[in-house]
Each structure stands twice: as C-alpha cells, then as structure tokens.
Motif scaffolding. Structure first.
Motif: not given
Lengths: 335, 335, 335, 335
Positions: B11-22, B100-104, B306-314
C-alpha cells in the motif's frame, strides 16, 4: 437606568468564537452601540464575512485600529494574549475592561476573587458569587465555562461551609469550548458520534473554582476531582457533582432556592433536566437529588453564553447599572 | 481459486482515509498478506498509531521503502500524486496497480473505459460495468465515490440505450469523502447539524460517469445535472436520480434486477431505503419508483467502501481470480 | 405604532413543536401579552413542564378553556384539526386567526392567495409575496416550511414572468419538521447520521407554491420537480433550485436584490452559504449562481421560525401595525 | 476445532436490536448455521424487512415456531421475558442457552458468578473473568453493557485484591443501549446534540459488577459510585474510573497487560483513546493514567457487540471449542 441609556462598547479579538457570540448579543442589545470590532487577521472585512449568520444584522467591519471613545472594552483574545494586550496598550483608566480569557481570573498567591495585573484590578465576574463587587468593579475577569458550571453547582454549599467531604465531578463540553482553531479533535470525521476524556483530574479551571470555594468555605477545602469529556455536540456543558452530605434532598433544594432567589439566570428544576433546556440562553439550570448518603447536583449552561459571552454581557449590565437581563432574553434553540 | 491462495499486497499512501480503510479490510482478508504500508509522513510508526482502531489487529509499521515482492500495489495517494508516483517509480510490470485516485479514470480524448498513462494501461474498475475486462486488466483505475453511486443508478438504462432525456441528480455525502485534511468545512463546530451544497452542476465526477454512460448509450448523452451536498455524517452517499421515461415501475424494476442479478454487492430494495442500510459495507442499494412520467432511482453506498477501498478490494479479487466477496462480508454498522 | 402597544394573544395547540416555538417568541415579544395557552392533553400543567427550556421565562400554565378577550388567536394544531376547530368554536369575528396548519393555504378551485373556509377568509401569509394584503387581512394561513423556502427562491423570477422552464429542486429538512410524535423515522438510533428521501416529486407543499407562482407568472407554469430529504439535524431547511435561464448571474442577483430590498428577513449572500447561518432566526438567506445555462438558487430557513412560528409572528406584526421585526431580532445559534 | 465445524443456532427475540446485531454476526460466522429466528411480532417476514441492512446477506424469515434441532439458543428478549421463556418452554437440556437479558446474571443470595434458575444453571459470561468456567458451562448469562465496560476496567485490580478505596465511575452510552422502543428520550429531536444523566449512583448494572468484584476481592468491597450519561451517538460506551491507589502508572500498566495478555479482545492503549476506536468491533480498549494519588482507568466498548451480541458469540465460541475470535474479526467503522 431606563431605556434611553446607550453604552459605547469596543471588542478586541472579534473574529473568534467568543467575539462572534458577543457580537450576536450586542447587535440586538437595547443599550449598546458597538463602536469598533478589532481583529488583526480580518481587518477591513465586514463582520458577517467571518460570522456569517450576522448578514442582515449589522454592517460593521473589523478594524485594526483601537478607539478610545468607549465605555467598555471586551477582550476576546486567547489566554496569555489578554494580559499582553492590556500591558502594551495605553488604555485610559476610565474604560472598563471585561476580559474573557483566564489571564486575570486567579493568582496563586491570593485567596480573594480579585486579581491585580497589568496596572488594573479585576473582579472575578461571577454575578451569583459577588454581584455587588461586580457593580463596583473597575474591570472584570470573566469566569471559565466549566468553572462557571461547577461553581454554580457548589456555591450554596460553600456559602454555608458545607463542602466538607470530597467532591466528585464529571462534565461534558461541546466542541465550541475548544475554539475555532483546526485540530485533530475538532475534525468532524473524528468527533462526530465520538466521546473522549481529557485532562482527567487535572483541568485548569480547578484553580479558579477552588479559589472561589475556598474563599467561601474558609476552612481547608476537600479534594475536588473532575473528569472532563469532549462530547459530540457544539454548544453546552453539563456537569454532575456529588459529595457525602447530611442534607436531605428537600433541605438541599431549599438551600439552593434561597441562594439563587434573586439571581435571574439560575433556576432549580424539579424534574430531570437535559442540556438543551439551556442551549442558546444565558441560563444555568440545576437539579438536586439525594442518593443514599450522597447529594447529587446536576448543572448545565451554554458554554458560549453563561460560560463566556453571555456572562460578559451580564457583567457589563451590572457594571453600568443596566437591567441584569438586558439583551439576554434569548430564545432557547430547544432542539 | 481455493482457500490456499495468498496474495502479496503493498500500500502506498497508507496514512490517509482510503489507506486506513484498505488496511481495515486487508488485515482480515483471508487471501492477502500485507507486505508493506508506505507512508512518507508516518514511516517508522505502527499503523495503529495513525489508524487507532487497528490496535490489536496488526503489528505492521509504516515504511518509507517500497518493496518489489508484491503481486498488487494499491495507490492511496492524492489526485495528481498517483500519476507522479507511477512515473517516478520503477515498478516491475508484473505488479498490478490499483489506483484509488482520479488520475487514470478518464481522459478527454478517449471514449473507452480504459486509460493509458505513465507507461501503463488502466481499466476503469467498476465491476458492474465491465467485470470481464477487470479480470483481464493489467492495472485498475478505481472509480470515484459519487461516480460509483450515480453510475450504478443509471447503468441498466444506459445499457438499454434508454438514457434519452435529461437526468437530474442530487446527492449527499459524508465528511470522510473530503479526506482527513483540516479545513473550515471539516471543523466539527461548523459541520455538525449543518448542510451545504458545493460544485453545483459542476462536480468533477461527471467526467468519468459521462464517459461510461456515453460508452453504453453510444448516441449523444442528454444533460446530466448533479447537485452535491455535504451532509452532517461521516460515512455514506445517497443519490436521487430522475428522468422522463416510458418504462413503468415494474418494467424498470425488472430491468434493474436482470442487470444486477450476477453482481453480489448490488441489491434492489422493494421498500424505501435509507443510507445506514449500506454504511460499513461494500453494498450498493437501489430503489426504483415511478412518479408521473418520471422514473426515480435512489442509490446509496458507503463512500469509503464501495466508493473507494472496498471496491478496490473487489477489483483485486477479480484481478486475481478470488471469490468476488472475499474479505468483503462486512457487518453493517446499521446504527 | 409605538412601544406602548400590547396585543392580547391566545394559542391553541400549545403543547406541540410549533406551539412551543411560538411561546418562546411571544414570552419575550415587547408588544404581546399571552392571555392563554390551550392544550387538551396538558391542561393544568405549567408550560415549562412540556417546553422545558421555558423554566424561568414564564409561569403560564396550559388551559383547556378558551378565552374570548384576545386580539389574535394562533392555531398550532395538526392538519385537518384547524378547520374543525374554527368550525366548531364560536370565535368572535374580531379575533384574527393565524393558522399554522395547511387547512386554509390553498384550494383546488382558486388561483388567488386567499382562501375562504369555515366562515372566514384567510390570506396566505407570505409577507414577501403580499405584505399589503396581509396588513389588511382578517385571518392568516401561515405557509408551509418547504413551501416558504422554495417560494422565496422563485418569487422574483415569477414576478417577472421568468419561470418559463422546468424547475428542479432538492431540499433537506431537519427532524422538527416532522413534529414531536414518535415514529420509526424520528428514532434517534435510526436518524442519527442517516439520510433518506421521501415523497419524491410528490410533496404536498407543491400545491401552495404552484398556486402562488401561477398567480404571479399568470401563464402556464412549467413543471416543478422537488426531491425532499430527511436530514440528520433538528432545525432548518436548505433547498437548491435550478432552471434554464437567459439571465446572467449579475442580472439575476440584481433582480433578487431589488425584489427583497424592503423585506427585512431576506438577504442575498455573496458567498457560498450554509444552513446554520439562519438556524434559530427568522431569516431566509439566498445565494445565486449561474452554471452554464442554468440559474441556481440556494435558499435556506429555520423550519420552525421563518417556516412556521416566526413567520406567524411576522404576520401578526403586520396585521397589527407593529414593527415587522418586533420580537424577531433573534440570536442565531450559529453552531 | 477446525474449519469443518458447523453449529446449529436458533435465535429467540430476533426482531430487536441485540437480535439484529446477533444476526449480522452469525450470517457471516464461518461455523454457524442459523436454523431459525423466532419473533412473535414479525413472524413470516424476511429478516431483512426488519433489519434492512441484511438485504442481500440472507433469505431467512422470522418464524413463530421453535425448533429443537439446535445446539445453541440465543435469547434476545427483554428483561423478565427470558426467565419466563425458559420456564414455559420445554427445551431439551442438551441445548445450550445464551441469554442476553439480565434474568440470570445475579441473585441476591449468592456470591458466585453462577446462577441457577428455571431448571438451568447459568455461568456469568464474561470471558475475561472466567473463560474456563464458560467453556464448561451448560448455559450462559451474558453480561450487561455498562457492567462489561466497568468490570474490564477493574478486574485486574480486584484479582490482586487492590480494590480497597472508593471507586468513582462516570460513563456515557449511545442510544442503542436503550433498545428500539420509541420514547421521549429516544426522539431524534430531543437527543440530537443533547446530553443528560440518569439513574445517578443507582444503575442496575452495579449488582452484577459488585458481585463479580466481591468474588475476586473477597474482602468487603468499597463503595462504587457510578454516574451514567445518555450521549448523542448510537453505538458505544466509554467509562472513566478512578480510585486512590499506591500503584504507579507503570506498575498498573504492567498489571493490566499481564492480566489481559491471553485475552484477544482487550488491548491496553499507550495513548489517549477515543470511543470510535472500538465502535463496530468486539474489542475493549483500556487506558491507564496516574494523576496525583489516583489511578485512572478509561475503558470503552461497543455496547451492542462486546456489550451484548458480540460477547454472546464469543461465549458461544468458547462453549463449543471454536476459535475465540471466529466470526468476530470485525472491521471498525472508525468514523
């Protein structure tokens, strides 16, 4: 004094929470003209640019210039800043200062509720403790919010020298008590639906309340243990205090009713109260119970009003001979 | 694939909200070993020093060193930072990136839900749009939270080319959608019991959802008007979308049920739903009504799941042939 | 009229939310004596037994007996009950009735903002629509809360016959809008941190607001689509309305400023507003934006004040020639 | 026991809060088949009609018929109802009963943490007190929520017979602790942003916790004073306990760490904690401070999990030799 009276007031530190709350009160106060609102950070902007609810109520703007043509000057700056301000400014002595910080509230070397500092003498502005001294005061040190809630719970006992057993207090405060600076514990995502304690048995307001109670009790005070909590709401403080007491519930209630009879902002509830009965008002509500050998006193105030800016206006009213309630007949938000 | 599988994840950027949720998801995921959690700001600290609820769940610490021995790398850094990271790092191509960003997520010049950038090709990771493409993907661009809620409300119509009239959407998001940085609108005293709109008819997620819907609808898309609100709660997004439609309620419901039949995280409610049915889960709940000529679709998700880290795991589950629900059988907080 | 004026007021249905809020206003109103507060369910109890925040403000008790020696009678009973009450009671015609229910707000067969029923004629009490008619009225039908917020967003356009395109409105209301009865959707455990929509495109307030706008617009009104939400807060309504318009932002702002110039409770904000700017006040705040071809109007009020009891007092002030702001210079709770 | 194990479970009183929370846990528990969910009021309806977040997780329906083919029966009915149920039903003795009510938690005449009643013997189900007794138990009386939070704060001291001075406890609970029945204090408009105390120094959970602590301490217990508060949040309990103690902070911390070393759900925090670290988990978090002569222990749990249904599952796991954490690796909601 009658309806014709008009005080001239200035505010220093008008961009913070207590400054804003003071403005909300003074713009509708029937006897006050706000001459200036000082803020270094916001000078030039209309006050409603910062306190956005004031749009439509006032066209005042912040200034970085002090004016001497005022009767009363409210200091709404941070702890430590008030003393510096008084020392650095060359305020005419006839201007009465009402300071909302803790800078002039107490002093380790003294036991009286009057503090000298920065060339001025400050009377501790808890009207239910010493209304007459306030009326005659040159300057006022406005009490702390938790200190107000706890003192109002204990004053009648101390006045009768009945504070002879250890007192245990827990209390919960809303988020506005911590001011408008941004911090981890003021972040909505953290604080919403959360609870935490802080400064357990070690809160700074114990100094001023012990000084007050010691002054009344005269003999050695028992320990006063205080557990403060941060609550998930914005306004208000509710405290529960208990101590062993030989008073019955009816004796205690009678004692409290007699003590507060002439004080318009303190009421004794005969039913279990809740915080929102006082939110957005200058009231303090008390509730007295007896459980076994313990006397239990629940007290509650709005931390920004009776705990800060409302009490400052109450003190101003007393200082200038106005009706104590002038400008403070506030509609509770209730919900 | 069976229970024996174990993916190696970084995980890169693990200290933010989505990183924590992941992290909250991956520490209990039956098929994942977390190899490292990267954070420049928190390197050396245990992850539970930042994500305090993880005390007792993991002894992992943040590191400022990347390791190459991973199968999948989650990027939980800010918008703009993800692209920079991929460009600057020398990641082996066999490591699959889930960003998880909007970059791509989208690109003005393309109409397909696949974006190339920084030497890699990213498939837009909305499983209910293109599960098979995700299974075959090299890298994943994880959708935005509002974009997910609105697309899931409209996908079945677009797939049938029924998005022929203007769509009107309003939606309310919790405070975690704005991340953990401190700001005036994240201050508890401001946001508590408050509501406000922002970026009205101008939200950045319209890009990616228009791209998706255009791709399905093929003909010119009608206008999609979106009014976003900041709500006084921490988790979740609820959207209401409506458009003129000749479908009856039962026809529409049948269409939606057919479309989502094989998608385990989307359910059609037969009664009026509320946001907390999905909070702390990876679910999307839909509700279909017909009012006069208008078809109304209410959709709701947890923005961090579903709006971020859960969808990433899915997406990770699909990428690596795991059970799509692995690690995502989450207990709703419900209250 | 000057300070010496004193109106005699009675309240029917004083134990509910709007009755309580009216009491909070009238106990401090400089020109009102409350003669009686009627409640069948609470007769004999002090009003502070029900509206506990009024402890210390009034010694009034509820009564089950009506008295005829009043100038104005406020009806704070439920929808349907008001009409029954007026029909069953034998109120002298000189008593002006201000009804807070929907019973006399509109009538399918009429297009004017005046309704006859139960032997009386009721003027629709939206001062910003028809202040002069209110001053001359015999009785007042006080508008609905959502209806007030939406009408104030659209009145200036309708007055210029610019409501020519479909209007799309979303709005969120606090829990007090649903009254004090207990229900699943008023349970704290359910509503806290939750959001849901209800009566989508089908809210009952559309009747009265369409009647008003039709009366101004004269030509056929376009569709007005309204999505209401229940929000997790107690007080306030915030609405976002948009429609295609050829007006520029500055033209629209000028139009609104001109329309509301003489109306003391409506302000146009020049910066993005939030609900708490108006909570616990009688204000309506408007914010005008242009996004592409759409004109966007954000409007907000306190549902119990400008949306109910505050507007009722404003109407009373107009009816009796008092200062329109008398008793309504309220301190915002702000937090 | 390994992965192949599958317990058969029945639930009585499945439509309430603790029943719903138990269902949320058991539908994802790797070793449980839910055979039936009994509810007189909801029989015939799918469980997701009542616990709406379960839509998509289970197709179970409520039944009004009990089935005997279960290994364990959870009683989630009200206080008083559990005892009646056990007496009236003719449950085979081999079915282990886990009762979440207070009916079998204590008995005035006994001092051991085992209660007989209704023809069965119930072991008090606090695993951190008596895990071995639980493993051997026939039936379990699941502890109260406040009782759990306070006992976990004091167990290590009582086990060393160090509870020799008066203990003072304050604690705040979320609204789900009061169940789903509608009442004035569960109304959103009342409870939002509000705080109140109740049953001050007189809470019913003192019985069971005094019985436990007495059993360990053996000598006469000192007074335990407890001030409970209703907080404006839905889930969780946070308590602060203090007493005079000769232990230093490091001695106390070492004592607590040793005591809880083998208990997977209790952690000692080294930094100031907050309630949301445990919300939506089965954890108890403790924090130890020394202030002057006082030892201060802060403890927190989720009242519906470690304070009710989660602890019930933990007890089931122990009763049947499963992994103590099975089905309880829950993702914190965190926000």
């Amino acid at each position: 004094m009658g309806d014709g009276i008009s005080m001239k007031a200035g505010i220093v530190g008008g961009a913070g929470y207590t400054g804003g709350e003071l403005l909300r009160l003074l713009v509708h106060h029937p006897n006050v003209d706000i001459v200036f609102v000082h803020s270094n950070s916001q000078a030039g902007k209309p006050v409603y640019a910062v306190h956005k609810d004031l749009l439509g109520d006032t066209e005042l703007s912040f200034t970085d210039t002090l004016q001497a043509d005022v009767d009363v000057l409210f200091l709404c700056v941070g702890h430590g800043e008030a003393k510096k301000f008084v020392e650095a400014s060359d305020l005419p002595q006839h201007i009465k200062v009402i300071d909302l910080s803790q800078d002039f509230r107490w002093n380790e070397s003294i036991t009286e509720a009057t503090v000298s500092g920065a060339g001025r003498t400050f009377v501790y502005g808890l009207p239910e403790l010493q209304r007459n001294a306030i009326k005659e005061a040159e300057n006022i040190a406005n009490p702390g919010c938790f200190a107000t809630a706890i003192q109002l719970a204990l004053l009648p006992l101390a006045a009768e020298k009945l504070l002879t057993e250890a007192v245990h207090v827990s209390g919960i405060t809303g988020s506005t008590g911590a001011g408008q600076s941004l911090s981890a514990t003021s972040h909505y995502s953290w604080r919403s639906s959360n609870i935490s304690n802080y400064k357990v048995l070690n809160h700074q307001h114990l100094h001023e309340l012990r000084r007050t109670l010691q002054g009344l009790q005269q003999e050695k005070l028992p320990e006063i243990n205080f557990v403060p909590y941060r609550g998930p709401f914005t306004r208000g403080i509710l405290c529960t205090s208990y101590l062993r007491s030989s008073l019955s519930q009816s004796e205690a209630t009678a004692l409290y009713e007699a003590y507060y009879k002439e004080h318009p902002f303190v009421s004794i509830s005969s039913t279990t109260p809740d915080l929102k009965q006082v939110v957005n008002t200058n009231k303090c509500l008390l509730y007295i119970e007896k459980q076994g050998d313990n006397l239990v006193i629940t007290s509650m105030i709005d931390n920004l009003l009776k705990g800060a800016s409302g009490q400052a206006v109450q003190n101003m009213n007393l200082l200038f001979g106005l009706n104590e309630r002038a400008g403070l007949n506030l509609k509770a938000s209730a919900f």
